[in-house]
Motif scaffolding. Structure first.
Motif, PDB file in Angstrom:
ATOM      1  N   UNK A  76      -3.640  59.849  56.007  1.00 20.13           N
ATOM      2  CA  UNK A  76      -4.483  58.649  56.056  1.00 20.13           C
ATOM      3  C   UNK A  76      -5.726  58.962  56.877  1.00 20.13           C
ATOM      4  N   UNK A  77      -6.893  58.807  56.235  1.00 17.77           N
ATOM      5  CA  UNK A  77      -8.176  59.033  56.898  1.00 17.77           C
ATOM      6  C   UNK A  77      -8.791  57.664  57.142  1.00 17.77           C
ATOM      7  N   UNK A  78      -8.923  57.320  58.405  1.00 16.35           N
ATOM      8  CA  UNK A  78      -9.454  56.016  58.794  1.00 16.35           C
ATOM      9  C   UNK A  78     -10.912  56.185  59.218  1.00 16.35           C
ATOM     10  N   UNK A  79     -11.819  55.513  58.525  1.00 14.57           N
ATOM     11  CA  UNK A  79     -13.238  55.570  58.846  1.00 14.57           C
ATOM     12  C   UNK A  79     -13.563  54.510  59.896  1.00 14.57           C
ATOM     13  N   UNK A  80     -14.689  54.645  60.605  1.00 11.32           N
ATOM     14  CA  UNK A  80     -15.030  53.681  61.660  1.00 11.32           C
ATOM     15  C   UNK A  80     -15.059  52.243  61.135  1.00 11.32           C
ATOM     16  N   UNK A  81     -14.466  51.344  61.891  1.00  3.02           N
ATOM     17  CA  UNK A  81     -14.351  49.941  61.481  1.00  3.02           C
ATOM     18  C   UNK A  81     -15.700  49.230  61.490  1.00  3.02           C
ATOM     19  N   UNK A  82     -16.651  49.704  62.314  1.00  2.19           N
ATOM     20  CA  UNK A  82     -17.946  49.035  62.379  1.00  2.19           C
ATOM     21  C   UNK A  82     -18.890  49.454  61.251  1.00  2.19           C
ATOM     22  N   UNK A  83     -18.442  50.333  60.350  1.00  7.27           N
ATOM     23  CA  UNK A  83     -19.236  50.737  59.186  1.00  7.27           C
ATOM     24  C   UNK A  83     -18.776  49.941  57.960  1.00  7.27           C
ATOM     25  N   UNK A  84     -19.724  49.626  57.084  1.00  7.91           N
ATOM     26  CA  UNK A  84     -19.385  48.995  55.808  1.00  7.91           C
ATOM     27  C   UNK A  84     -18.816  50.090  54.900  1.00  7.91           C
ATOM     28  N   UNK A  85     -17.513  50.059  54.667  1.00  2.00           N
ATOM     29  CA  UNK A  85     -16.843  51.146  53.942  1.00  2.00           C
ATOM     30  C   UNK A  85     -17.358  51.345  52.519  1.00  2.00           C
ATOM     31  N   UNK A  86     -17.958  50.314  51.923  1.00  2.00           N
ATOM     32  CA  UNK A  86     -18.471  50.464  50.553  1.00  2.00           C
ATOM     33  C   UNK A  86     -19.715  51.354  50.499  1.00  2.00           C
ATOM     34  N   UNK A  87     -20.364  51.573  51.654  1.00  2.00           N
ATOM     35  CA  UNK A  87     -21.566  52.422  51.704  1.00  2.00           C
ATOM     36  C   UNK A  87     -21.244  53.866  52.090  1.00  2.00           C
ATOM     37  N   UNK A  88     -19.986  54.163  52.325  1.00  2.00           N
ATOM     38  CA  UNK A  88     -19.582  55.523  52.707  1.00  2.00           C
ATOM     39  C   UNK A  88     -19.332  56.335  51.445  1.00  2.00           C
ATOM     40  N   UNK A  89     -19.937  57.503  51.381  1.00  2.00           N
ATOM     41  CA  UNK A  89     -19.650  58.420  50.264  1.00  2.00           C
ATOM     42  C   UNK A  89     -19.599  59.845  50.779  1.00  2.00           C
ATOM     43  N   UNK A  90     -19.060  60.722  49.972  1.00  2.00           N
ATOM     44  CA  UNK A  90     -18.926  62.121  50.368  1.00  2.00           C
ATOM     45  C   UNK A  90     -17.725  62.753  49.700  1.00  2.00           C
ATOM     46  N   UNK A  91     -17.153  63.746  50.386  1.00  2.00           N
ATOM     47  CA  UNK A  91     -15.982  64.420  49.825  1.00  2.00           C
ATOM     48  C   UNK A  91     -15.056  64.883  50.936  1.00  2.00           C
ATOM     49  N   UNK A  92     -13.797  64.988  50.573  1.00  2.00           N
ATOM     50  CA  UNK A  92     -12.764  65.503  51.463  1.00  2.00           C
ATOM     51  C   UNK A  92     -12.278  66.808  50.851  1.00  2.00           C
ATOM     52  N   UNK A  93     -12.355  67.891  51.619  1.00  2.00           N
ATOM     53  CA  UNK A  93     -11.898  69.202  51.153  1.00  2.00           C
ATOM     54  C   UNK A  93     -10.643  69.581  51.913  1.00  2.00           C
ATOM     55  N   UNK A  94      -9.615  69.927  51.170  1.00  2.00           N
ATOM     56  CA  UNK A  94      -8.370  70.387  51.777  1.00  2.00           C
ATOM     57  C   UNK A  94      -8.198  71.859  51.454  1.00  2.00           C
ATOM     58  N   UNK A  95      -8.032  72.648  52.506  1.00  2.00           N
ATOM     59  CA  UNK A  95      -7.965  74.103  52.396  1.00  2.00           C
ATOM     60  C   UNK A  95      -6.612  74.572  52.909  1.00  2.00           C
ATOM     61  N   UNK A  96      -5.935  75.350  52.105  1.00  2.00           N
ATOM     62  CA  UNK A  96      -4.634  75.911  52.488  1.00  2.00           C
ATOM     63  C   UNK A  96      -4.840  77.383  52.835  1.00  2.00           C
ATOM     64  N   UNK A  97      -4.749  77.764  54.116  1.00  2.00           N
ATOM     65  CA  UNK A  97      -5.006  79.155  54.504  1.00  2.00           C
ATOM     66  C   UNK A  97      -4.119  80.181  53.799  1.00  2.00           C
ATOM     67  N   UNK A  98      -2.913  79.787  53.415  1.00  2.00           N
ATOM     68  CA  UNK A  98      -1.993  80.755  52.824  1.00  2.00           C
ATOM     69  C   UNK A  98      -2.164  80.925  51.317  1.00  2.00           C
ATOM     70  N   UNK A  99      -2.854  79.998  50.650  1.00  2.00           N
ATOM     71  CA  UNK A  99      -2.997  80.112  49.203  1.00  2.00           C
ATOM     72  C   UNK A  99      -4.225  79.348  48.717  1.00  2.00           C
ATOM     73  N   UNK A 100      -5.162  80.078  48.176  1.00  2.00           N
ATOM     74  CA  UNK A 100      -6.389  79.483  47.657  1.00  2.00           C
ATOM     75  C   UNK A 100      -6.105  78.594  46.447  1.00  2.00           C
TER      76      UNK A 100
END
Length: 149
Positions: A76-100
């Motif tokens: 669970x990734x919780x963004x700051x409560x004082x930000x309007x969450x509908x205006x947040x954009x971007x990407x989440x990258x998950x990297x596994x060191x043992x297997x690309x």
């Protein structure tokens, strides 16, 4: 030809070199041994380091920071409560060191102030997470590691 200790040393050395070279060739040419890189375009990634540092400084300057919590449902990734969450954009990258092969990215599209990555998408073990996000033209970067059980 007379076989003496000098000839034996030369033969032993030649056999040892042949063994080592054949082993190196076998490992390099066999697909069973994975030769993956940490980052495919290393030099391209190196050029973005200063920008990443600035994004991390922006993220550290926030009073309400992004939190990453390992819950029973997943991550669970919780963004700051004082930000309007509908205006947040971007990407989440998950990297596994043992297997690309297990690495993946998720676009940030929020309908609530948090993002949940289901446990079913994550194999057990160590994961590195990078959250590259933007709010009102300001870019942020959060990085962390967690262990999935």
């Amino acid at each position: 030809m007379k076989f003496n200790w000098g000839t034996g040393i030369v033969i032993a050395f030649a056999l040892f070199m042949t063994f080592i070279l054949s082993y190196v060739f076998k490992v390099q040419s066999n697909d069973k041994y994975d030769h993956e890189l940490v980052v495919e375009d290393y030099y391209k990634k190196e050029a973005t380091v200063q920008g990443d540092i600035e994004k991390q400084e922006n993220a550290n300057a926030l009073t309400n920071k992004v939190t990453i919590e390992n819950t029973a449902e997943g991550i669970k990734i919780q963004f700051p409560a004082d930000f309007d969450y509908s205006k947040i954009n971007g990407k989440v990258s998950l990297y596994r060191p043992s297997s690309q092969k297990l690495d993946f990215e998720i676009s940030i599209s929020l309908s609530s102030p948090h993002l949940l990555i289901p446990k079913s998408n994550l194999a057990s073990g160590l994961w590195d997470i990078s959250i590259d996000w933007e709010y009102d033209g300001v870019k942020y970067l959060n990085k962390d590691s967690f262990r999935m059980e």
